[in-house]
Design an enzyme around this catalytic site. Structure first.
Site, PDB file in Angstrom:
ATOM      1  N   THR A 150     -65.662-103.450   9.624  1.00 53.70           N
ATOM      2  CA  THR A 150     -66.914-103.544   8.852  1.00 53.70           C
ATOM      3  C   THR A 150     -68.073-103.258   9.808  1.00 53.70           C
ATOM      4  O   THR A 150     -68.417-102.115  10.039  1.00 53.70           O
ATOM      5  CB  THR A 150     -67.064-104.911   8.169  1.00 53.70           C
ATOM      6  OG1 THR A 150     -66.823-105.960   9.132  1.00 53.70           O
ATOM      7  CG2 THR A 150     -66.085-105.049   7.011  1.00 53.70           C
ATOM      8  N   THR A 187     -63.122-115.767  12.332  1.00 51.46           N
ATOM      9  CA  THR A 187     -63.779-114.959  11.309  1.00 51.46           C
ATOM     10  C   THR A 187     -63.420-113.509  11.478  1.00 51.46           C
ATOM     11  O   THR A 187     -64.226-112.677  11.859  1.00 51.46           O
ATOM     12  CB  THR A 187     -65.289-115.134  11.326  1.00 51.46           C
ATOM     13  OG1 THR A 187     -65.556-116.522  11.363  1.00 51.46           O
ATOM     14  CG2 THR A 187     -65.902-114.562  10.072  1.00 51.46           C
ATOM     15  N   GLU A 269     -72.032-108.896  17.244  1.00 51.21           N
ATOM     16  CA  GLU A 269     -73.204-108.130  16.819  1.00 51.21           C
ATOM     17  C   GLU A 269     -74.370-108.344  17.785  1.00 51.21           C
ATOM     18  O   GLU A 269     -74.885-109.452  17.934  1.00 51.21           O
ATOM     19  CB  GLU A 269     -73.586-108.528  15.394  1.00 51.21           C
ATOM     20  CG  GLU A 269     -72.545-108.071  14.387  1.00 51.21           C
ATOM     21  CD  GLU A 269     -72.604-108.807  13.072  1.00 51.21           C
ATOM     22  OE1 GLU A 269     -71.914-108.359  12.137  1.00 51.21           O
ATOM     23  OE2 GLU A 269     -73.306-109.830  12.974  1.00 51.21           O
ATOM     24  N   ASN A 392     -78.535-109.189  11.308  1.00 57.12           N
ATOM     25  CA  ASN A 392     -78.129-110.109  10.256  1.00 57.12           C
ATOM     26  C   ASN A 392     -79.260-110.454   9.295  1.00 57.12           C
ATOM     27  O   ASN A 392     -78.996-110.925   8.184  1.00 57.12           O
ATOM     28  CB  ASN A 392     -77.512-111.367  10.877  1.00 57.12           C
ATOM     29  CG  ASN A 392     -76.083-111.113  11.316  1.00 57.12           C
ATOM     30  OD1 ASN A 392     -75.174-111.102  10.497  1.00 57.12           O
ATOM     31  ND2 ASN A 392     -75.883-110.877  12.597  1.00 57.12           N
ATOM     32  N   THR A 397     -79.694-106.294   2.622  1.00 51.07           N
ATOM     33  CA  THR A 397     -80.862-105.699   1.983  1.00 51.07           C
ATOM     34  C   THR A 397     -81.269-104.404   2.648  1.00 51.07           C
ATOM     35  O   THR A 397     -82.118-103.710   2.156  1.00 51.07           O
ATOM     36  CB  THR A 397     -82.046-106.668   2.038  1.00 51.07           C
ATOM     37  OG1 THR A 397     -82.286-107.062   3.392  1.00 51.07           O
ATOM     38  CG2 THR A 397     -81.794-107.886   1.197  1.00 51.07           C
TER      39      THR A 397
END
Length: 397
Positions: A150, A187, A269, A392, A397
């Site tokens: 992802t 995760t 990230e 994040n 959005t």
């Protein structure tokens, strides 16, 4: 991403394809199919909010009859109610028909945005396309590993070959994960395939132990996901491994899992550094693990590492609030091999020089003694950068 040669186990075929789940157009459907029924074990998220594919796969492992694993990326199929479960079952049923097995012998994993229904029309096309590409070669394995990503910057794969009892055994593993990383588990999604012969019980118990010293000991942001899944698939048909051979196999499996877990942290990230936190002198291994986890999760420690700041106070104080017994007068700390705190007292050191060393090295070794006990544990964590916050804050959005 490992640059080592791939050792692909016998009895498996792999495929990855693009069906349009991701707006980016990147690969998003991955298949692993076995030539016959095989042993499968699973370890899953401890979050009480659990995605439909986790519920389904958890109910089907351990097993000695699994034939396939289907993964889609770009959509987590989490918090999607009854429709989410129906969709997860439908994808398994479709693949089962293509493979020629019972739908209960198919495992499913999903990863991506939470709370959106699966685009089933696209997934059905993707499953059929991927099934038509199945192969047992490096390209197919890599494509399968690419399709589970992802926000990962890099593909995460590891493999090895070992000889046990005169037999050559191979293990090949893939994983994804870069954000929402915190035990238990990390995760992430991961599948570890081997042509070793294992019993259901040995596979399940072994996988739980392996997860505990690898994927359960990494942290990026302290957020445990809804979709964590770690699978072990074993295609061997000889007498199951036992005794020393089984122990040697577990050691190799653990080594591969730790390598993958460290890749997750390194790909956190926005991450620029990986902390390797080794705690010794605790009252027990469990106590050491809790202390290491607390240090690993501290935003103040993470930001100090990001800036190359050898701020011993943040690390030592994090150990103090971990809720575990420590001996303050025995606490000692070294960073990148430089001793900066000993017997409860700060030492004189060249902060500018150590800062330069920290900035120059992607892995920051932190050695923390908390007392005179025998307990010890190692944990891995990423630093915290403005890029993480920026990414994040804009993710959906």
């Amino acid at each position: 991403m490992s640059n080592s040669p791939l050792f692909l186990p016998r009895g498996f075929r792999f495929a990855g394809t693009t069906c349009g789940i991701k707006a980016s157009g990147k690969p998003d459907v991955s298949l692993i199919v076995s030539d016959r029924p095989i042993v499968a074990a699973g370890v899953y998220t401890t979050n009480q909010i659990v995605a439909a594919p986790v519920v389904l796969s958890r109910s089907r492992t351990p097993s000695a009859a699994i034939r396939a694993v289907l993964t889609n990326s770009g959509n987590a199929n989490a918090c999607t109610g009854e429709q989410g479960m129906a969709d997860a079952k439908a994808t398994c049923a479709q693949l089962a028909e293509l493979v020629g097995c019972n739908e209960n012998d198919v495992l499913v994993m999903s990863t991506g945005v939470i709370g959106k229904p699966l685009p089933m029309d696209k997934i059905r096309v993707g499953v059929e396309q991927a099934h038509g590409k199945l192969a047992n070669d490096d390209t197919a394995f890599i494509e399968a590993a690419e399709a589970i990503r992802t926000t990962d910057a890099d593909r995460k794969t590891e493999s090895c070959e070992l000889t046990l009892g005169g037999q050559t055994i191979r293990i090949a593993a893939m994983a994804k994960g870069a954000g929402m990383i915190a035990p238990n588990m990390a995760t992430m999604l991961s599948v570890m395939c081997t042509d070793a012969s294992l019993t259901e019980q040995d596979a399940q118990q072994m996988l739980a132990r392996v997860a505990n010293v690898s994927f359960n000991r990494v942290s990026v942001d302290g957020h445990t996901s809804t979709n964590d899944t770690l699978l072990l698939l074993a295609s061997g048909s000889d007498d199951p491994l036992s005794g020393d051979a089984l122990a040697q196999f577990e050691a190799s499996l653990t080594e591969l899992a730790i390598k993958l877990a460290k890749q997750l942290v390194a790909d956190g990230e926005g991450a620029t550094h990986v902390m390797q936190i080794h705690v010794v002198g605790a009252s027990s291994d469990t106590s050491a693990e809790i202390i290491a986890k607390t240090v690993a999760a501290s935003p103040l420690v993470k930001t100090a590492i990001s800036g190359g700041d050898p701020n011993w106070g943040r690390i030592v104080s994090a150990a103090g609030y971990a809720g575990q017994p420590i001996e303050p007068s025995q606490v000692a700390l070294s960073v990148c091999g430089q001793s900066i705190y000993d017997k409860g007292t700060p030492l004189s050191f060249d902060a500018a020089s150590l800062s330069g060393t920290m900035k120059a090295h992607p892995q920051i070794d932190i050695e923390l003694r908390v007392g005179s006990g025998a307990g010890e544990a190692t944990y891995w964590s990423s630093d915290l950068t403005t890029d993480y916050v920026r990414f994040n804050s804009e993710y959906t959005t």
